[in-house]
Write an enzyme that holds these catalytic residues in place. Structure first.
Site, PDB file in Angstrom:
ATOM      1  N   ASP A   1       0.693  -1.261   0.023  1.00  0.00           N
ATOM      2  CA  ASP A   1      -0.067  -0.048   0.239  1.00  0.00           C
ATOM      3  C   ASP A   1       0.923   1.233   0.060  1.00  0.00           C
ATOM      4  O   ASP A   1       1.480   1.596   0.997  1.00  0.00           O
ATOM      5  CB  ASP A   1      -0.882  -0.024   1.346  1.00  0.00           C
TER       6      ASP A   1
ATOM      7  N   ASP B   1      -1.686   5.463  -5.983  1.00  0.00           N
ATOM      8  CA  ASP B   1      -2.055   4.668  -4.730  1.00  0.00           C
ATOM      9  C   ASP B   1      -2.264   3.099  -5.321  1.00  0.00           C
ATOM     10  O   ASP B   1      -3.151   2.796  -5.899  1.00  0.00           O
ATOM     11  CB  ASP B   1      -3.016   5.087  -3.731  1.00  0.00           C
TER      12      ASP B   1
END
Length: 456
Positions: A129, A330
């Site tokens: 992440d 992201d």
């Protein structure tokens, strides 16, 4: 609590339920058996929202929640605590130890990396992440009451690690887009591939919101820009990231990492497609075309916690839809997300796209995908990167996963989620572009991806 909520789990982040627990983290077995029709019907009838139905139906559709179909005979307690073969347990596959390249798995809507924690190693499959900077794993103190779903994931047993040190009185508390987690703070060795990172601080969660844990997804490994001075722990400590430890210990020469993924073209590739994480450098040039183009990070206010960049808009074929946009890149978000006001201008220019209100998604007649225009993203630094219709539209073989008709192919574009940003370039964008994250120079580099399923 985090002041600025990382957008995890916004779409499909806690959805894939993996049944198989294997010694080799990069050869996880998907079970393909279908549940009986009455189970599917009952399953769907208990879900309130369209997205929730899609998410859980996918797991049932692939048979991923059927624990009787595990490909390996591993003791239930070993699987639950993350224990495998002691210090011989394998973390993320090391593709090249000399170049610090490690394997990452593409599970269609999530990217997982297997990380070892402690001595002996306990293994956890974590969301890779870039939208957060903290590592956490669930605690063996979890119950299905305090950590829904914990009975089917690996849990960290702090007492089983000879190197674990608890930080007395330091409680961590993280909030995400659809929940949060909290527990004690501690430090231990973590292993990415063959590389040991000693004294890494992380959270050991004994309270986790529903849907943040699913079979096979055991927490988050944050690769944000390295800023962790948010008040996510009660002592308001700044935690060094794994990247900083690697740099300080001389494991890497540059405070940079790169990520590139393989898309999933067929059901069979759910088991074989791999991505790569490069620690300390750029991706090998055989994985991308042209030169890497750099965009400086935008770091005002809340944006300093993310890989945030500016955009001047999107071109739909040659028609420019201008905008003064600020957003993030992201890996922890599946879709390409556009803020509603701007996004609907883009969708309108696609003309043949329709909206499914029940399931909250845009779709197109599968036979007309080739009639859609190319989308070109205009990013800061005079960067123009494109997605073809096939690259931003789900293929026809995925329609059953989305609970849409066979002739309706959903778009990997969303305008319905209200976020803090004007746009998010998520996994489906990154499957077609390599991304180099330069922490010291505060910039992110992007280039079109070359797709070779067997590059080695």
């Amino acid at each position: 609590m985090l002041d600025f909520v990382p957008l995890k789990w916004a779409l499909f982040m806690s959805i894939i339920i993996f049944s198989s627990v294997r010694a080799d983290p990069l050869v996880l077995g998907f079970t393909k058996s279908m549940p009986p029709p009455n189970q599917v019907a009952n399953f769907l009838s208990n879900r309130a929202s369209g997205l929730a139905r899609q998410e859980r139906f996918l797991a049932e559709k692939l048979g991923l929640s059927d624990k009787n179909n595990s490909d390996d005979d591993i003791d239930d307690n070993e699987a639950r605590t993350g224990k495998d073969n002691g210090d011989n347990a394998s973390s993320a596959t090391t593709v090249s130890s000399e170049n610090n390249i490690y394997g990452v798995r593409n599970y269609l809507w999530s990217y997982l990396i297997t990380v070892g924690v402690g001595h002996p190693k306990q293994e956890f499959k974590l969301i890779l992440d870039t939208g957060s900077s903290v590592l956490w794993v669930p605690s063996s103190k979890c119950s299905n009451t305090t950590c829904p779903g914990s009975s089917s994931v690996s849990l960290f047993d702090t007492s089983a690690s000879t190197s674990y040190q608890v930080e007395e009185g330091n409680i961590f508390n993280l909030s995400y887009g659809s929940g949060g987690c909290s527990g004690e703070s501690g430090q231990d060795s973590i292993f990415i591939g063959d590389t040991e990172i000693k004294h890494q601080k992380f959270g050991v969660a004994d309270k986790v919101s529903e849907d943040l844990l699913t079979d096979g997804v055991n927490g988050i490994l944050g690769f944000g820009p390295g800023i962790t001075d948010q008040k996510f722990n009660s002592k308001a400590e700044k935690w060094s990231t794994p990247m900083q430890h690697l740099l300080d210990n001389g494991n890497i020469k540059s405070n940079m990492f790169s990520i590139y993924f393989d898309n999933v073209d067929t059901k069979d590739e759910l088991e074989t497609a791999n991505g790569r994480l490069v620690l300390g450098g750029l991706p090998p040039h055989e994985y991308y075309t042209g030169e890497i183009q750099w965009a400086n990070l935008f770091s005002e206010g809340k944006y300093k916690y993310y890989w945030a960049i500016k955009s001047q808009g999107i071109k739909v074929n040659n028609k420019r839809i201008s905008g003064n946009l600020r957003g993030i890149v992201d890996t922890g978000t599946t879709m390409t997300i556009l803020a509603p006001e701007y996004g609907k201008r883009v969708i309108s220019a696609l003309k043949i796209v329709k909206y499914d209100e029940k399931n909250s998604l845009y779709y197109v007649d599968c036979k007309k995908i080739n009639s859609l225009p190319t989308l070109t993203f205009l990013l800061d630094g005079n960067i123009e990167l494109s997605l073809t219709p096939e690259q931003y539209t789900a293929p026809s073989w995925q329609t059953s996963f989305w609970l849409v008709k066979d002739n309706q192919c959903p778009l990997y574009l969303s305008t319905d989620i209200v976020t803090e940003f004007d746009f998010i370039l998520g996994q489906k964008f990154l499957e077609y572009h390599v991304a180099a994250h330069d922490i010291d120079n505060k910039r992110i580099g992007l280039a079109p991806r070359i797709h070779d399923k067997n590059p080695e």
